[in-house]
Design a protein around this motif. Sequence first.
Motif, PDB file in Angstrom:
ATOM      1  N   ASP A  40      59.254 -70.484 -53.744  1.00 41.65           N
ATOM      2  CA  ASP A  40      57.847 -70.235 -53.436  1.00 41.65           C
ATOM      3  C   ASP A  40      57.026 -70.034 -54.705  1.00 41.65           C
ATOM      4  N   SER A  41      57.571 -69.274 -55.660  1.00 39.15           N
ATOM      5  CA  SER A  41      56.816 -69.042 -56.888  1.00 39.15           C
ATOM      6  C   SER A  41      56.666 -70.334 -57.680  1.00 39.15           C
ATOM      7  N   GLU A  42      57.692 -71.191 -57.657  1.00 38.86           N
ATOM      8  CA  GLU A  42      57.581 -72.469 -58.353  1.00 38.86           C
ATOM      9  C   GLU A  42      56.527 -73.355 -57.697  1.00 38.86           C
ATOM     10  N   MET A  43      56.483 -73.345 -56.372  1.00 38.97           N
ATOM     11  CA  MET A  43      55.477 -74.135 -55.662  1.00 38.97           C
ATOM     12  C   MET A  43      54.074 -73.598 -55.934  1.00 38.97           C
ATOM     13  N   THR A  44      53.951 -72.265 -55.968  1.00 43.88           N
ATOM     14  CA  THR A  44      52.658 -71.653 -56.269  1.00 43.88           C
ATOM     15  C   THR A  44      52.231 -71.983 -57.696  1.00 43.88           C
ATOM     16  N   ASP A  45      53.162 -71.862 -58.646  1.00 41.31           N
ATOM     17  CA  ASP A  45      52.856 -72.231 -60.029  1.00 41.31           C
ATOM     18  C   ASP A  45      52.348 -73.671 -60.100  1.00 41.31           C
ATOM     19  N   PHE A  46      53.035 -74.575 -59.411  1.00 46.04           N
ATOM     20  CA  PHE A  46      52.689 -75.991 -59.443  1.00 46.04           C
ATOM     21  C   PHE A  46      51.292 -76.222 -58.879  1.00 46.04           C
ATOM     22  N   ALA A  47      51.008 -75.632 -57.704  1.00 47.96           N
ATOM     23  CA  ALA A  47      49.700 -75.835 -57.079  1.00 47.96           C
ATOM     24  C   ALA A  47      48.579 -75.268 -57.941  1.00 47.96           C
ATOM     25  N   PHE A  48      48.786 -74.056 -58.475  1.00 47.92           N
ATOM     26  CA  PHE A  48      47.762 -73.458 -59.325  1.00 47.92           C
ATOM     27  C   PHE A  48      47.469 -74.337 -60.537  1.00 47.92           C
ATOM     28  N   GLU A  49      48.536 -74.832 -61.167  1.00 45.95           N
ATOM     29  CA  GLU A  49      48.361 -75.617 -62.384  1.00 45.95           C
ATOM     30  C   GLU A  49      47.728 -76.969 -62.089  1.00 45.95           C
ATOM     31  N   MET A  50      48.054 -77.562 -60.954  1.00 48.23           N
ATOM     32  CA  MET A  50      47.501 -78.865 -60.616  1.00 48.23           C
ATOM     33  C   MET A  50      46.028 -78.780 -60.228  1.00 48.23           C
ATOM     34  N   ILE A  51      45.651 -77.726 -59.504  1.00 48.46           N
ATOM     35  CA  ILE A  51      44.285 -77.644 -58.987  1.00 48.46           C
ATOM     36  C   ILE A  51      43.324 -77.061 -60.012  1.00 48.46           C
TER      37      ILE A  51
END
Length: 234
Positions: A40-51
């Motif tokens: 979950d934290s990896e997915m959150t990191d990814f979404a934050f960085e992409m958006i």
Amino acid sequence: MKGTYMYCRETPKSRRLTLAVCLALFVLTLSFLPRPVSADSEMTDFAFEMIDPGFCAAPPPQVPDAQVRSSVSERPEDFTVRGEVAAPVSAVLRGDGFFARGSGRNAIASTIYTGVLSDSGAISFLCLALVPVNEMNLTEGDAMLRGPDSDPQDGDYYMVLGRILERDADGAGHVVGDIEIADGTLQFKADHGDEIEGSLALIGDMSDGTALDVRFDFKLIEDDYVRFIDLSGD
């Protein structure tokens, strides 16, 4: 253009950023305490960085809680996200949010950053990203919100990825927890083109075992810095 201690603007684009992002323009690294890395934290990191790269970070030690509280009380009109949280603490929320539209679509990707201001104790900070799923094509009316670990569900909805930050005794920021399971409603009340008004209500569970219960009204601002992504799986 008026600014606040909690947020600042990038003059060339009239870009409203969190103070922590402004600091990152001058400081190459931000101090975070170690934390377990989950899917979950990896997915959150990814979404934050992409958006919206770098938007989710606590203000630096040079900006104490008293200064943040002062900015909220003295400049309430600068905060376009206003509401309250009932869990994990009882507090008011004040912050802002930005969005980007998908090309040829009526969906948005958005980031929201708020201070969590209880009557006493340290201020924490809530970061949210909203991402359309399964060909979501809506910025008017009600849309379903789902967390990354919520039970699979057919139909269109917005996935909400979120994180709570705190600062330790030395002022260094660290992650308290990420949203795991969540359900809620995203209500779009008015789409003015470069601004979208609405409200969000969300109940869920965080990765640190605490509950999350958040409700707020928002006015999201369209911004070129924010990038559109979706999770349609095509």
